[in-house]
Design an enzyme around this catalytic site. Structure first.
Site, PDB file in Angstrom:
ATOM      1  N   ASN A 154       1.005  -1.387  -0.074  1.00 24.11           N
ATOM      2  CA  ASN A 154       0.158  -0.072  -0.044  1.00 24.11           C
ATOM      3  C   ASN A 154       1.069   1.091   0.031  1.00 24.11           C
ATOM      4  O   ASN A 154       2.036   1.146  -0.111  1.00 24.11           O
ATOM      5  CB  ASN A 154      -1.035  -0.236   1.243  1.00 24.11           C
ATOM      6  CG  ASN A 154      -0.150  -0.001   2.479  1.00 24.11           C
ATOM      7  OD1 ASN A 154       0.626   1.064   2.913  1.00 24.11           O
ATOM      8  ND2 ASN A 154      -0.222  -1.116   3.135  1.00 24.11           N
ATOM      9  N   ARG A 155       0.354   2.456   0.059  1.00 26.66           N
ATOM     10  CA  ARG A 155       0.961   3.536  -0.148  1.00 26.66           C
ATOM     11  C   ARG A 155       1.768   4.203   1.022  1.00 26.66           C
ATOM     12  O   ARG A 155       2.132   5.470   0.992  1.00 26.66           O
ATOM     13  CB  ARG A 155       0.083   4.588  -0.766  1.00 26.66           C
ATOM     14  CG  ARG A 155      -0.237   4.147  -2.195  1.00 26.66           C
ATOM     15  CD  ARG A 155      -1.304   5.169  -2.862  1.00 26.66           C
ATOM     16  NE  ARG A 155      -0.644   6.504  -3.168  1.00 26.66           N
ATOM     17  CZ  ARG A 155      -1.523   7.693  -3.268  1.00 26.66           C
ATOM     18  NH1 ARG A 155      -2.589   7.609  -3.255  1.00 26.66           N
ATOM     19  NH2 ARG A 155      -1.287   8.874  -3.325  1.00 26.66           N
TER      20      ARG A 155
END
Ligand code: CTP
Ligand code: CA
Length: 224
Positions: A34-35
């Site tokens: 994820n970011r």
């Protein structure tokens, strides 16, 4: 934020922090992640250390320099993070879970690189353990702080997580806003407490946000 000008007010306090994303392998060359940049968790670790706390940082893969003067544990997957959190939980007074733990992992990790074929492909995912919920079940006298990164219904989602995971504090941020959340050096958060207090903070540096989170956690610790 003046890191070096801080008073050493956290001597004798032990803080466990998790940061960054986790990485869930699909095959030897691919993964799901994820970011999360890790910046918020690392800021908390730096500020806690400057204020004199004993800091343990359990981190997923980030591009950030390793903070000095703390116990640093590198992990990759959610399951590895879970193992390390369990090993380190007992010796800490405060746990702050800033990590963006992957909710799912591929059910099977292929030993060899998966080859493409003509049709579509599917990856079966299974749930990762909820590390924070596990800690909430055996909280004892520890102060537990969670995060909630949301794109919508911020207050309601954050309060639901606070309650469900038996937390003392939850730090909610709207990741759809400019200047807040992923990869920025600033953040705009609201801190909700189990005692129904709400502290809506303006946009500020992640180091300043870290300072505020630690202030609130330490106040609760001292009340006990
Ligand atoms: N968390 C955790 N273990 C997981 C998932 C989340 O410890 N497997 C922690 C995060 O570190 C964070 C908090 O739980 O402090 C909230 O994470 P978030 O992803 O916002 O909430 P979830 O409970 O996973 O719910 P959802 O993603 O469905 O909104
Ligand atoms: Ca999640």
């Amino acid at each position: 934020y003046n890191l070096s000008g801080k008073k050493q007010d956290l001597k004798g306090v032990s803080i466990l922090i998790t940061a960054g994303p986790t990485r869930e392998l699909i095959d030897p060359v691919r993964y799901i992640t994820n970011r999360s940049s890790g910046k918020m968790g690392y800021a908390i670790a730096r500020v806690a250390k400057e204020r004199g706390a004993d800091v343990t940082l359990i981190s997923g893969p980030t591009n950030l320099p390793r903070p000095e003067g703390i116990k640093f544990i590198q992990i990759e997957t959610a399951l590895e993070m879970f193992t390390k959190v369990k090993e380190n939980f007992a010796s800490n007074n405060i746990v702050i879970k800033a990590a963006a733990v992957a909710d799912y992992r591929p059910k099977n990790i292929a030993n060899q690189k998966i080859k493409k074929s003509d049709g579509d492909m599917h990856i079966e995912l299974e749930r990762n353990p909820d590390i924070l919920a596990f800690l909430g079940e055996q909280k004892g006298d520890k102060i537990l702080v969670g995060f909630a990164a949301e794109t919508n219904d911020l207050t309601q989602n954050a309060l639901t997580k606070l309650k469900k995971k038996n937390l003392d504090l939850i730090v909610a941020n709207d990741v759809s806003q400019e200047g807040a959340g992923f990869n920025y050096d600033t953040n705009k958060v609201t801190i909700f407490s189990a005692t129904k207090e709400t502290n809506k903070l303006p946009l500020m540096s992640k180091l300043d946000v870290a300072d505020k989170i630690i202030d609130e956690a330490v106040t609760l610790l001292k009340k006990e």
